[in-house]
Write an enzyme that holds these catalytic residues in place. Structure first.
Site, PDB file in Angstrom:
ATOM      1  CG  HIS A  79      -2.072  -1.026   1.038  1.00 18.94           C
ATOM      2  ND1 HIS A  79      -3.256  -0.768   0.389  1.00 18.94           N
ATOM      3  CD2 HIS A  79      -2.133  -2.328   1.418  1.00 18.94           C
ATOM      4  CE1 HIS A  79      -4.014  -1.861   0.396  1.00 18.94           C
ATOM      5  NE2 HIS A  79      -3.360  -2.820   1.007  1.00 18.94           N
ATOM      6  CG  ASP A 139       1.209   0.755  -5.466  1.00 18.71           C
ATOM      7  OD1 ASP A 139       0.427   0.995  -4.524  1.00 18.71           O
ATOM      8  OD2 ASP A 139       0.970  -0.117  -6.341  1.00 18.71           O
ATOM      9  CB  SER A 142     -10.237 -17.278 -19.859  1.00 14.63           C
ATOM     10  OG  SER A 142      -9.510 -17.795 -18.754  1.00 14.63           O
ATOM     11  CB  ALA A 193      -4.005 -16.123  -5.210  1.00 18.72           C
ATOM     12  CB  SER A 220      -5.537  -8.300 -12.528  1.00 21.45           C
ATOM     13  OG  SER A 220      -4.725  -7.734 -11.532  1.00 21.45           O
ATOM     14  CD  GLU A 271      -5.550  -4.111 -12.121  1.00 25.32           C
ATOM     15  OE1 GLU A 271      -4.772  -4.680 -12.893  1.00 25.32           O
ATOM     16  OE2 GLU A 271      -5.715  -4.463 -10.936  1.00 25.32           O
ATOM     17  CG  ASP A 322       0.062  -5.651  -8.910  1.00 24.52           C
ATOM     18  OD1 ASP A 322       0.881  -5.570  -7.979  1.00 24.52           O
ATOM     19  OD2 ASP A 322      -1.174  -5.733  -8.748  1.00 24.52           O
ATOM     20  CE1 TYR A 335      -4.680  -2.061  -3.219  1.00 24.40           C
ATOM     21  CE2 TYR A 335      -5.680  -0.277  -4.471  1.00 24.40           C
ATOM     22  CZ  TYR A 335      -4.563  -1.012  -4.110  1.00 24.40           C
ATOM     23  OH  TYR A 335      -3.351  -0.691  -4.646  1.00 24.40           O
TER      24      TYR A 335
END
Ligand code: ADP
Ligand code: MG
Length: 395
Positions: free
Chosen positions: A41, A43, A74, A129, A134, A171, A183, A236
């Site tokens: 937490h 970034d 997928s 997870a 993503s 995203e 990420d 979040y």
């Protein structure tokens, strides 16, 4: 324990693509998931973090289309998705497909002309997870688009950083998850046997910090709790808002501007205890990233152990993003001989990591599995990883 690192049979994927779309694929691209060694937490608070890519990757097999339609399949989720690029933001964004189509949209927003795609996705990064499936999906699609539409400006580390920004925008604005950039940068810029020191205060190039686990007979053991985890269910975002409120109250540009030496004074100026705890986490966590880099450079595992312990306690007590499963995984791994352990990623479920002697892999995995069974939790998935390379074209 799962020892399988997720080797993907590309010939099988090509056959699956032919079955799904009745045509030949033009290429295969892959991008890795990541674990963050420390710096959680931070970034979106213009701070530091220290992620590494893991051998679990997401593969994307794709061909360009003549029209502006994206068709996606997928292997992890049922059904085919069809999304019209030009109507993406109007209504249904195709659920998971938003992560992929969002990248095409964000490329166009950045001034690049793309078109439709047929895409088959096969991900070995477990979904939801905390290991960044993503970003792995976004980054693999981004590389495919760069190649298939011959886009310029995305070569080298600089170009990859620009591509990471495109994926973040996808995203945030299309998939609707307000994540901060760690990420995608890790997935696109990681190198083997290193962790990436990322500084989100301004436009800094990442630093590659040696982290050769094999040379020390060490591994990072991932402890996927399989507990419910979702970044887009609001919690979040709440943390981001709380940090933004603290920034307003303190009159600083970002929490990065509060160094460890100014922390006490900043805490006195905040209006309530909740904001004090949030700020204390961010400021001390940024400092722990710096100290972790020093510990790695000195091979100081005792220091690493203490820093992981402080980080986990801070995320649990001050930032309040841990959960019973993560706490149990961390405590059990430590008691069973892990050299250092903490939760990783955004929290609210997801995964913990432990730095272990490789020979202890089975013992520590079994201890965590047993502890979860005793508490009636879902069976966790434990697997060792080392730091691997970034997203690439496979063929
Ligand atoms: P994490 O990134 O930690 O795995 P997120 O909630 O950020 O968790 O992202 C998970 C979401 O990404 C999934 O719910 C799905 O929408 C999408 N996704 C990731 N990998 C795949 C895949 N292989 N196939 C389809 N969707 C995927
Ligand atoms: Mg994610």
């Amino acid at each position: 324990m799962t020892n399988e690192v997720g080797r993907t049979d590309t010939n099988g994927l090509v056959r699956a693509f032919r079955d799904a779309f009745g045509r030949e694929p033009e290429g295969v691209w892959s991008a890795p998931g990541r674990v963050n060694l420390i710096g959680e937490h931070t970034d979106y608070n213009h701070g530091l973090c220290l992620p590494m890519a893991i051998p679990r990757r997401t593969h994307v097999i794709a061909s360009a289309r003549e029209d502006r339609v994206v068709r996606l399949v997928s292997r992890q989720l049922p059904g085919e998705r069809t999304v019209a690029l030009d109507r993406l933001l109007d209504g249904d964004r195709g659920g998971w497909a938003a992560y992929a189509v969002g990248v095409l949209w964000a490329l166009e927003q950045a001034g690049h002309r793309v078109g439709g795609l047929d895409v088959l996705v096969d991900g070995r990064v477990p979904l939801g997870a905390g290991l960044s499936s993503s970003a792995a999906l976004e980054c693999a699609v981004a590389l495919a688009a760069v190649d298939l539409f011959a886009l310029r400006g995305f070569d080298g580390d600089e170009g990859r950083r620009a591509l990471a920004r495109v994926c973040v925008r996808a995203e945030n604005e299309v998939a609707g998850a307000p994540t901060g950039g760690m990420d995608q940068t890790a997935s696109l810029l990681a190198r083997p046997d290193t962790v990436l020191l990322l500084d989100f205060d301004g436009d800094h190039a990442p630093r590659h910090v040696p982290f050769d686990l094999d040379a020390h007979d060490l591994s990072v053991l991932v402890l996927n709790t399989r507990a419910q985890h979702s970044l887009d269910d609001g919690r979040y975002g709440n943390r981001r808002e709380e940090c933004a409120r603290a920034v307003d109250e303190l009159g600083v540009a970002s929490l990065r501007d509060v160094g460890p030496a100014q922390l006490d004074e900043a805490l006195r100026r905040l209006s309530d205890d909740l904001l004090r705890r949030r700020v204390r986490h961010v400021v001390t966590e940024v400092d722990r990233v710096t100290r972790t880099v020093e510990a790695l450079q000195l091979d100081d595992l005792a220091a690493l152990s203490g820093l992981f312990e402080e980080s986990h306690a801070s995320l649990r007590d001050d930032f309040e993003v841990s959960c019973a499963e993560l706490d149990l995984a961390v405590e059990t791994a430590r008691a069973a001989g892990a050299l250092a352990a903490r939760m990783t990623g955004g929290g609210f479920g997801g995964s913990a990591i432990a730095v272990i002697r490789t020979v202890d892999t089975d013992v520590i995995s079994a201890a965590v599995e047993q502890a979860f069974a005793d508490r009636g939790f879902r069976e966790p998935e434990c697997f060792p990883v080392t730091a691997t390379g970034a997203a690439s074209r496979e063929r």
